[in-house]
Design a protein around this motif. Structure first.
Motif, PDB file in Angstrom:
ATOM      1  N   VAL A  61       0.854  -1.189   0.000  1.00  0.00           N
ATOM      2  CA  VAL A  61       0.000   0.000   0.000  1.00  0.00           C
ATOM      3  C   VAL A  61       0.892   1.242   0.000  1.00  0.00           C
ATOM      4  N   TRP A  62       1.705   1.399   1.015  1.00  0.00           N
ATOM      5  CA  TRP A  62       2.809   2.378   1.063  1.00  0.00           C
ATOM      6  C   TRP A  62       3.897   1.692   1.858  1.00  0.00           C
ATOM      7  N   SER A  63       4.953   1.274   1.201  1.00  0.00           N
ATOM      8  CA  SER A  63       5.949   0.445   1.883  1.00  0.00           C
ATOM      9  C   SER A  63       7.343   0.995   1.683  1.00  0.00           C
ATOM     10  N   HIS A  64       8.193   0.768   2.676  1.00  0.00           N
ATOM     11  CA  HIS A  64       9.600   1.116   2.555  1.00  0.00           C
ATOM     12  C   HIS A  64      10.427   0.316   3.540  1.00  0.00           C
ATOM     13  N   TYR A  65      11.629  -0.058   3.115  1.00  0.00           N
ATOM     14  CA  TYR A  65      12.632  -0.699   3.974  1.00  0.00           C
ATOM     15  C   TYR A  65      12.066  -1.903   4.727  1.00  0.00           C
ATOM     16  N   ALA A  66      11.518  -2.861   3.973  1.00  0.00           N
ATOM     17  CA  ALA A  66      11.019  -4.111   4.546  1.00  0.00           C
ATOM     18  C   ALA A  66       9.875  -3.900   5.521  1.00  0.00           C
ATOM     19  N   ASN A  67       9.085  -2.865   5.282  1.00  0.00           N
ATOM     20  CA  ASN A  67       7.939  -2.585   6.143  1.00  0.00           C
ATOM     21  C   ASN A  67       6.756  -2.098   5.318  1.00  0.00           C
ATOM     22  N   GLU A  68       5.572  -2.518   5.717  1.00  0.00           N
ATOM     23  CA  GLU A  68       4.339  -1.923   5.210  1.00  0.00           C
ATOM     24  C   GLU A  68       3.883  -0.915   6.252  1.00  0.00           C
ATOM     25  N   ASN A  69       3.759   0.358   5.855  1.00  0.00           N
ATOM     26  CA  ASN A  69       3.349   1.344   6.854  1.00  0.00           C
ATOM     27  C   ASN A  69       1.872   1.714   6.742  1.00  0.00           C
ATOM     28  N   TRP A  70       1.133   1.107   5.781  1.00  0.00           N
ATOM     29  CA  TRP A  70      -0.324   1.226   5.676  1.00  0.00           C
ATOM     30  C   TRP A  70      -0.792   2.675   5.516  1.00  0.00           C
ATOM     31  N   CYS A  71       0.025   3.506   4.914  1.00  0.00           N
ATOM     32  CA  CYS A  71      -0.332   4.915   4.756  1.00  0.00           C
ATOM     33  C   CYS A  71      -1.227   5.098   3.535  1.00  0.00           C
ATOM     34  N   MET A  72      -2.213   5.963   3.652  1.00  0.00           N
ATOM     35  CA  MET A  72      -3.167   6.299   2.589  1.00  0.00           C
ATOM     36  C   MET A  72      -4.126   5.126   2.335  1.00  0.00           C
ATOM     37  N   ILE A  73      -4.923   5.248   1.274  1.00  0.00           N
ATOM     38  CA  ILE A  73      -6.043   4.325   1.063  1.00  0.00           C
ATOM     39  C   ILE A  73      -5.904   3.619  -0.289  1.00  0.00           C
ATOM     40  N   GLY A  74      -6.874   2.740  -0.563  1.00  0.00           N
ATOM     41  CA  GLY A  74      -6.864   2.015  -1.816  1.00  0.00           C
ATOM     42  C   GLY A  74      -5.867   0.876  -1.805  1.00  0.00           C
ATOM     43  N   TYR A  75      -5.821   0.142  -2.924  1.00  0.00           N
ATOM     44  CA  TYR A  75      -4.790  -0.885  -3.134  1.00  0.00           C
ATOM     45  C   TYR A  75      -4.169  -0.595  -4.488  1.00  0.00           C
ATOM     46  N   HIS A  76      -3.320   0.449  -4.472  1.00  0.00           N
ATOM     47  CA  HIS A  76      -2.864   1.038  -5.733  1.00  0.00           C
ATOM     48  C   HIS A  76      -1.607   0.403  -6.316  1.00  0.00           C
ATOM     49  N   ALA A  77      -1.147  -0.712  -5.729  1.00  0.00           N
ATOM     50  CA  ALA A  77      -0.215  -1.536  -6.502  1.00  0.00           C
ATOM     51  C   ALA A  77      -0.955  -2.142  -7.686  1.00  0.00           C
ATOM     52  N   VAL A  78      -2.267  -2.316  -7.547  1.00  0.00           N
ATOM     53  CA  VAL A  78      -3.083  -2.936  -8.592  1.00  0.00           C
ATOM     54  C   VAL A  78      -2.994  -2.191  -9.924  1.00  0.00           C
ATOM     55  N   PRO A  79      -3.245  -0.878  -9.982  1.00  0.00           N
ATOM     56  CA  PRO A  79      -3.131  -0.218 -11.288  1.00  0.00           C
ATOM     57  C   PRO A  79      -1.720  -0.247 -11.862  1.00  0.00           C
ATOM     58  N   VAL A  80      -0.696  -0.291 -11.001  1.00  0.00           N
ATOM     59  CA  VAL A  80       0.671  -0.384 -11.510  1.00  0.00           C
ATOM     60  C   VAL A  80       0.867  -1.732 -12.208  1.00  0.00           C
ATOM     61  N   VAL A  81       0.405  -2.808 -11.574  1.00  0.00           N
ATOM     62  CA  VAL A  81       0.508  -4.141 -12.169  1.00  0.00           C
ATOM     63  C   VAL A  81      -0.332  -4.223 -13.435  1.00  0.00           C
ATOM     64  N   ALA A  82      -1.580  -3.757 -13.361  1.00  0.00           N
ATOM     65  CA  ALA A  82      -2.488  -3.846 -14.505  1.00  0.00           C
ATOM     66  C   ALA A  82      -1.991  -3.027 -15.688  1.00  0.00           C
ATOM     67  N   ASP A  83      -1.459  -1.841 -15.409  1.00  0.00           N
ATOM     68  CA  ASP A  83      -0.971  -0.978 -16.484  1.00  0.00           C
ATOM     69  C   ASP A  83       0.170  -1.655 -17.241  1.00  0.00           C
ATOM     70  N   ALA A  84       1.054  -2.315 -16.497  1.00  0.00           N
ATOM     71  CA  ALA A  84       2.169  -3.017 -17.143  1.00  0.00           C
ATOM     72  C   ALA A  84       1.664  -4.181 -17.986  1.00  0.00           C
ATOM     73  N   ILE A  85       0.679  -4.918 -17.476  1.00  0.00           N
ATOM     74  CA  ILE A  85       0.122  -6.046 -18.237  1.00  0.00           C
ATOM     75  C   ILE A  85      -0.551  -5.540 -19.508  1.00  0.00           C
ATOM     76  N   ILE A  86      -1.371  -4.517 -19.386  1.00  0.00           N
ATOM     77  CA  ILE A  86      -2.105  -3.970 -20.532  1.00  0.00           C
ATOM     78  C   ILE A  86      -1.136  -3.443 -21.585  1.00  0.00           C
ATOM     79  N   LYS A  87      -0.038  -2.833 -21.146  1.00  0.00           N
ATOM     80  CA  LYS A  87       0.896  -2.204 -22.084  1.00  0.00           C
ATOM     81  C   LYS A  87       2.024  -3.139 -22.517  1.00  0.00           C
ATOM     82  N   GLY A  88       1.897  -4.414 -22.169  1.00  0.00           N
ATOM     83  CA  GLY A  88       2.860  -5.391 -22.654  1.00  0.00           C
ATOM     84  C   GLY A  88       4.216  -5.325 -22.006  1.00  0.00           C
ATOM     85  N   ASN A  89       4.291  -4.776 -20.805  1.00  0.00           N
ATOM     86  CA  ASN A  89       5.566  -4.702 -20.093  1.00  0.00           C
ATOM     87  C   ASN A  89       5.497  -5.581 -18.849  1.00  0.00           C
ATOM     88  N   ALA A  90       5.295  -6.886 -19.081  1.00  0.00           N
ATOM     89  CA  ALA A  90       5.117  -7.814 -17.962  1.00  0.00           C
ATOM     90  C   ALA A  90       5.986  -9.047 -18.162  1.00  0.00           C
TER      91      ALA A  90
END
Length: 788
Positions: free
Chosen positions: A444-473
């Motif tokens: 969600v919002w992570s750094h240095y081997a930690n999830e700090n749970w900052c902000m909302i949503g599950y926005h790794a999803v659009p990053v993954v989906a965008d790469a799949i859709i654009k053929g960079n997977a």
């Protein structure tokens, strides 16, 4: 003496004269043959590093740092102008917000140089291993900004400060020391030019940190290995709940003596270490609040150099990183190599403009965009994972610092164009996070081997989906989709259970409920797009249905998104302008009601069609938002506001492009060209809001080029109005995509015509594949909108 007034020449036989004549003719012919080649010799590549200014955004709201780092580097070696406490009288200290990057341009003292920093965040951590050179009587207290002589900090002047990519220099006035910094990926290098001094010191402060507080240090440990090598680690409890950082510190000159002080409160049990004098020349230190010092004698102009290598794995890993990346002591060579790395990365996009300010803004933005996510592994691929065990990245580079609520919007889409391999590695890093997660969640919002749970949503999803859709997977896309689906089905997380049961997040059960509903719906749409691409029809149907949930928080009676309660009713007390406690996070209803990037056409229809939607969107930019409506939201200030449009924060970054879905697309062109110079300037206060790990900068880059990814997860970009005269994007495939702008001027902000490879575009959109194919996009600009 006989003086010859006229020189005499030797005489040659006829055969020799003939040979000389033939040689002359041969040389002339060779020269004539070479002339075309000489004329075609390419000009040396333009030095783009000169246009990137790390000092931009260091004043007021930008929260950037000015120090030395390489692209996506693990070390960010930078000055800290203060390390004030996160806590004041038992409560949050709002002043600490100014120091998210450790440096504020308005300050006139420096407390030291630490090795880890975030760029542009609105919350913070890090500031590891602060180093400060001093002269005179030893002082181990940092002192105060108003009385720097009371401690080891020093006054400085911006007149004696230089900040460049991979290089920082400043004069420490109180100690008469010239400090210079540079870095490799995992090693920070210091060079301090001392005056003549019998008492010269280098302080290693292990108590200092960003967003610090007395109990943040869980434990620190130091070993003095010999008279020029020190190793150790620090464990902290902050934004990252359990963070361990190791170091290996080497000096270019042996220290005469050394010592340490432990500033922690007395412990109930201290073992039998009290039999030793641990304060002076004792080689092993452990405690919660340690400061060490190393003493030297120096001659005038003498340079003492330091190399600090970092590792999340061990001090041995730090030593390995040190020896692999920086075995020597040639400071200028390290600086040069770092700037060559920046030149290589900045050259992925070359722009043309007769105005220096355009290049300054563009390459500063590209510099900031290439700071994070940051490398998070040793040279052998080992890193500390989310489970606090040691892992090894196989076949990819492991990254950290994922500010995904911000960066999914434009930064990661930018990487899919100009940094595709890095973006694929970043996604594999997210998938490793998922595998190590006890909660079975993508970051969600992570750094240095930690999830700090900052902000909302599950926005790794659009990053993954965008790469799949654009053929960079270049990874297992189906497993990546499974991770997205598992993340999105976690009913315990932040209102998702109610979201699945009711079709929205109820405000009486979970705050910021409207923002969560809207962002979940968008993320769900992204999953559906990836599922369609991969032929997973069951997943596509499930999440296409969930993606419609945005409609459940739209109040048709007032024309705005509005919080609903568990009983289905809309909350009565509601203010469409306030950013506080109205169901939104870091935004108000006026901005967030436009957040349906996955289907602007449906939003426009629901809001009454073009006749009602366009005036509503117009008003966003023209009305006035009084200060009282954002007084309690520290991430929103007047710096980043145009009308009621909050560009200094992310939720409305796509808003100016929504006119492309109406019958007045030229208004997008005018709005974009209005926003660019207001929100971005090549000055210390030149960013209208937190750069947020490159998202603000990525918006500038796309918009200056003339297009923007309104909905990552879609292959389409919405066209805007380019702010440069031309550009060349050098793609990883070896192809180039050129942008040519005709009739460009400050007045000609409207696109009269756009042609892709000679074919006129009939819609204000560009496809990702059009870029990957290479070719040329030609804009013809005009002073008046084209309504045809």
């Amino acid at each position: 003496m006989t003086i010859c007034l006229y020189p005499t020449f030797p005489t040659f036989p006829a055969s020799t004269l003939l040979r000389l004549k033939l040689m002359k003719l041969s040389l002339l012919a060779a020269l004539l043959t070479a002339l075309p080649t000489l004329a075609q010799t390419p000009k040396p590549a333009e030095n783009l590093v000169q246009y990137a200014h790390p000092i931009v955004g260091t004043q007021r709201m930008g929260h950037t740092f000015p120090g030395a780092t390489v692209p996506f580097g693990m070390v960010q070696l930078s000055p800290d102008t203060d390390t004030i406490s996160y806590e004041l009288n038992g409560k949050y200290n709002p002043k600490v917000y100014e120091y998210c990057a450790g440096y504020q341009y308005e300050d006139n003292t420096i407390v030291g140089f630490s090795h880890t920093h975030f760029s542009g965040t609105g919350h913070s951590d890090l500031g590891d291993f602060l180093i400060m050179p001093t002269t005179g009587p030893l002082q181990l207290n940092p002192g105060t900004a108003d009385k720097p002589q009371s401690g080891f900090r020093s006054a400085f002047s911006h007149k004696n400060e230089v900040a460049e990519p991979a290089y920082y220099r400043v004069k420490l006035d109180d100690h008469n020391i010239l400090a210079e910094l540079t870095a490799t990926n995992r090693v920070g290098m210091h060079q301090y030019t001392f005056p003549k001094a019998d008492e010269a010191h280098i302080i290693l402060d292990l108590t200092a940190g960003i967003y610090n507080y007395p109990d943040k240090n869980v434990w620190t440990f130091v070993r003095v290995e010999n008279d020029s090598l020190v190793t150790g680690y620090r464990q902290t409890h902050g934004w990252a709940r359990t963070r361990t950082q190791y170091f290996a510190l080497q000096f270019s000159k042996p220290f005469r003596q050394y010592g340490a002080r432990n500033y922690a409160k007395k412990q109930a049990y201290r073992g039998f270490w009290g039999r030793f004098d641990q304060a002076h020349n004792f080689p092993e230190q452990a405690g919660e609040q340690l400061r060490l010092y190393f003493d030297f004698k120096t001659e005038a102009g003498e340079k003492i150099k330091l190399k600090m290598a970092l590792s999340s794995v061990s001090t041995e890993g730090g030593l390995r990183n040190l020896r692999a990346e920086l075995p020597g002591w040639n400071f200028e060579q390290v600086k040069r190599q770092g700037q060559e790395q920046w030149q290589q990365e900045l050259s992925k996009v070359t722009i043309q403009s007769p105005k220096r300010v355009d290049k300054d803004n563009f390459y500063t933005a590209l510099y900031h965009a290439f700071l994070s996510p940051t490398t998070y592994q040793d040279v052998d691929g080992q890193y500390r994972g989310l489970d606090q065990n040691i892992h090894k990245a196989e076949g990819f580079t492991n990254y950290t610092t994922f500010s995904l609520w911000d960066t999914y919007r434009a930064l990661h889409p930018l990487f899919n164009v100009v940094q595709p391999q890095r973006n694929a590695d970043m996604i594999q890093s997210m998938l490793a996070h998922y595998q190590q997660s006890a909660e079975h969640m993508l970051p969600v919002w992570s750094h240095y081997a930690n999830e700090n749970w900052c902000m909302i949503g599950y926005h790794a999803v659009p990053v993954v989906a965008d790469a799949i859709i654009k053929g960079n997977a270049p990874f297992d896309a189906n497993k990546a989709l499974d991770a997205c689906v598992t993340t999105a089905r976690q009913q315990w997380y932040d209102g998702i259970g109610d979201y699945l049961r009711l079709g929205y997040v109820p405000e009486d059960k979970s705050g910021s409920s409207v923002s969560k509903t809207l962002e979940y719906a968008y993320d769900d749409w992204c999953i559906a797009q990836a599922a369609r691409k991969l032929g997973r029809q069951d997943i596509e149907q499930e999440f296409s249905k969930r993606a419609q949930n945005w409609q459940n928080v739209y109040d048709q009676r007032i024309g705005f998104m509005r919080p609903r309660l568990s009983d289905g009713s809309f909350r009565r007390e509601f203010d469409v302008l306030s950013t506080h406690n109205q169901g939104f996070i870091e935004g108000n209803a006026w901005n967030y009601s436009l957040y349906v990037p996955q289907d602007p056409a449906a939003l426009i229809a629901k809001m009454g069609g073009n006749a009602r939607f366009v005036p509503h969107l117009d008003s966003l930019f023209t009305m006035h938002l009084p200060d009282k409506f954002f007084a309690e939201t520290e991430d929103i200030t007047r710096d980043g506001i145009i009308g009621n449009y909050v560009h200094g924060n992310e939720p409305a970054h796509h808003a100016a492009y929504l006119y492309n879905w109406t019958n007045q697309p030229w208004k997008t062109q005018a709005r974009v060209r209005m926003i660019l110079p207001k929100m971005y300037r090549p000055t210390p206060d030149g960013l209208g809001g937190n750069d947020d790990c490159g998202q603000m900068s990525a918006w500038y880059i796309f918009s200056a080029l003339g297009f923007y990814p309104v909905a990552p997860g879609s292959p389409e970009y919405a066209l805007g109005s380019p702010a440069i005269h031309g550009a060349t994007l050098r793609l990883s495939t070896g192809k180039t995509f050129r942008i040519t702008v005709k009739n460009q001027s400050d007045k000609n902000v409207y696109v009269k015509e756009a042609r892709l490879n000679g074919q006129k575009l009939t819609r204000p959109f560009l496809n990702h594949q059009d870029i990957l194919n290479g070719g040329e996009l030609v804009f013809t600009m005009a002073a008046r909108p084209s309504e045809g």
